[in-house]
Design an enzyme around this catalytic site. Structure first.
Site, PDB file in Angstrom:
ATOM      1  N   ASP A  67       0.864  -1.191   0.000  1.00  0.00           N
ATOM      2  CA  ASP A  67       0.000   0.000   0.000  1.00  0.00           C
ATOM      3  C   ASP A  67       0.901   1.242   0.000  1.00  0.00           C
ATOM      4  O   ASP A  67       2.121   1.143   0.130  1.00  0.00           O
ATOM      5  CB  ASP A  67      -0.925  -0.016   1.239  1.00  0.00           C
ATOM      6  CG  ASP A  67      -1.942   1.120   1.237  1.00  0.00           C
ATOM      7  OD1 ASP A  67      -2.314   1.611   0.151  1.00  0.00           O
ATOM      8  OD2 ASP A  67      -2.372   1.545   2.328  1.00  0.00           O
ATOM      9  N   SER A  68       0.264   2.403  -0.094  1.00  0.00           N
ATOM     10  CA  SER A  68       1.018   3.654  -0.010  1.00  0.00           C
ATOM     11  C   SER A  68       1.413   3.971   1.433  1.00  0.00           C
ATOM     12  O   SER A  68       2.360   4.701   1.679  1.00  0.00           O
ATOM     13  CB  SER A  68       0.142   4.804  -0.514  1.00  0.00           C
ATOM     14  OG  SER A  68      -1.047   4.862   0.264  1.00  0.00           O
ATOM     15  N   CYS A  79      -4.651  -1.581  -1.874  1.00  0.00           N
ATOM     16  CA  CYS A  79      -4.861  -0.159  -2.133  1.00  0.00           C
ATOM     17  C   CYS A  79      -5.821  -0.040  -3.305  1.00  0.00           C
ATOM     18  O   CYS A  79      -5.506  -0.494  -4.417  1.00  0.00           O
ATOM     19  CB  CYS A  79      -3.512   0.476  -2.464  1.00  0.00           C
ATOM     20  SG  CYS A  79      -3.638   2.176  -3.032  1.00  0.00           S
ATOM     21  N   ASN A  80      -6.985   0.540  -3.069  1.00  0.00           N
ATOM     22  CA  ASN A  80      -7.971   0.704  -4.138  1.00  0.00           C
ATOM     23  C   ASN A  80      -7.441   1.639  -5.227  1.00  0.00           C
ATOM     24  O   ASN A  80      -7.669   1.417  -6.417  1.00  0.00           O
ATOM     25  CB  ASN A  80      -9.266   1.296  -3.588  1.00  0.00           C
ATOM     26  CG  ASN A  80      -9.982   0.375  -2.621  1.00  0.00           C
ATOM     27  OD1 ASN A  80     -10.948  -0.274  -2.979  1.00  0.00           O
ATOM     28  ND2 ASN A  80      -9.509   0.306  -1.384  1.00  0.00           N
ATOM     29  N   CYS A 140     -11.337   2.663   0.282  1.00  0.00           N
ATOM     30  CA  CYS A 140      -9.921   2.960   0.516  1.00  0.00           C
ATOM     31  C   CYS A 140      -9.536   2.150   1.735  1.00  0.00           C
ATOM     32  O   CYS A 140     -10.267   2.152   2.738  1.00  0.00           O
ATOM     33  CB  CYS A 140      -9.719   4.453   0.785  1.00  0.00           C
ATOM     34  SG  CYS A 140      -8.069   4.848   1.404  1.00  0.00           S
ATOM     35  N   HIS A 185      -7.469   2.604   3.971  1.00  0.00           N
ATOM     36  CA  HIS A 185      -7.236   3.374   5.205  1.00  0.00           C
ATOM     37  C   HIS A 185      -8.522   3.539   6.022  1.00  0.00           C
ATOM     38  O   HIS A 185      -8.468   3.758   7.230  1.00  0.00           O
ATOM     39  CB  HIS A 185      -6.704   4.772   4.874  1.00  0.00           C
ATOM     40  CG  HIS A 185      -5.233   4.810   4.587  1.00  0.00           C
ATOM     41  ND1 HIS A 185      -4.695   4.346   3.417  1.00  0.00           N
ATOM     42  CD2 HIS A 185      -4.184   5.248   5.334  1.00  0.00           C
ATOM     43  CE1 HIS A 185      -3.373   4.512   3.437  1.00  0.00           C
ATOM     44  NE2 HIS A 185      -3.052   5.059   4.597  1.00  0.00           N
TER      45      HIS A 185
END
Ligand SMILES: N[C@H](CCC(=O)O)C(=O)O
Length: 262
Positions: free
Chosen positions: A8-9, A72-73, A181, A183
């Site tokens: 992911d980011s 991660c979308n 998302c 997150h």
């Protein structure tokens, strides 16, 4: 022993890790996050494709990886075909759970909460067209909530006022919202508090974990009877991350190191 790579980011992919670890407690995991380019929701498409492909393929060359999860979308709705061309292991992506939301909703007014990039993506609009043609879909893109999820895992307080303002278009309107998302499940409690029990909040985490189990079984890659070992790599130089490292330790991870390849 082979590991599953979760990418992911930032720390959002840990919401996917939790679902995977529940089904596969003995599975080794490498968690890699591209914090040098965070947030992905604000990045140009060509830059995002290039970064994700370069990093994920480098990690796969360096580590013994059985399967990749792009947790991660924002990245999945763009880079999956490119990555699948490059890698010779299965790649599982995370995309907004529009289909189950449309099926569950009684009012047929649903919400999508995602990053600004995911809201813009043709992939997302195609999902809506295909799986929710009978629904009105209220879309909200927010980078502020991505930052809020990052902050929460670092021990910062969630600002309910900011959160309510972002969620305002859904309040008393939708009966189901999609957390598009990774997150956002980190803020699930606070989001549910604001939207109330008349609005169901769903995400793709469990579906991804189920898919991972199926693919590992098919590839005869299930690990068993071993103690899971988890490692974390960041793309940016490692700075003081005491609170985050404590969170990671609770999940069974070693402290963050910088991936030499980044
Ligand atoms: N967690 C990511 C990306 C958030 C960001 O970096 O903007 C997602 O699912 O979209």
């Amino acid at each position: 022993m082979k590991s599953v790579l979760i990418f992911d980011s930032g720390v959002g992919g840990l919401s996917v890790f939790k679902e995977v670890a529940q089904l596969l407690p003995e599975q080794h995991v490498v968690y890699a996050f591209d914090n040098a380019a965070f947030p992905y929701g604000e990045l140009a498409d060509d830059v995002l494709i290039q970064r994700v492909c370069r990093m994920v393929s480098a990690i796969c060359q360096q580590q013994d990886i059985s399967l990749v999860i792009i947790a991660c979308n924002t990245a999945s709705t763009l880079v999956l075909p490119h990555l699948r061309d490059l890698l010779n292991v299965p790649v599982v992506g995370v995309v907004p759970a529009i289909k189950p939301a449309a099926a569950i909703s009684k009012s047929k007014i649903i919400g999508l909460l995602a990053t600004p990039a995911t809201i813009r993506r043709p992939y997302t609009h195609q999902l809506v067209k295909e799986f929710a043609p009978d629904c009105e879909v209220e879309m909200v893109g927010s980078t502020e909530l991505v930052q809020m999820g990052e902050g929460k895992l670092r021990g910062r307080k969630v600002d309910k006022k900011i959160l309510s303002d972002v969620l305002a278009p859904f309040i008393n309107k939708t009966d189901c919202i999609v957390l598009g998302c990774t997150h956002f499940p980190l803020l699930r409690e606070e989001i549910e508090d604001i939207l109330g029990e008349q609005c169901l909040v769903i995400d793709s985490g469990k579906a991804i974990a189920n898919r991972v189990v199926t693919l590992l079984k098919e590839g005869d890659q299930m690990t068993s009877l071993s103690k899971a070992e988890h490692f974390v790599f960041s793309s940016a130089p490692v700075k003081e991350e005491e609170a985050l490292n404590q969170e990671l330790e609770k999940l069974g991870f070693a402290t963050i190191s910088r991936a030499p390849i980044f």
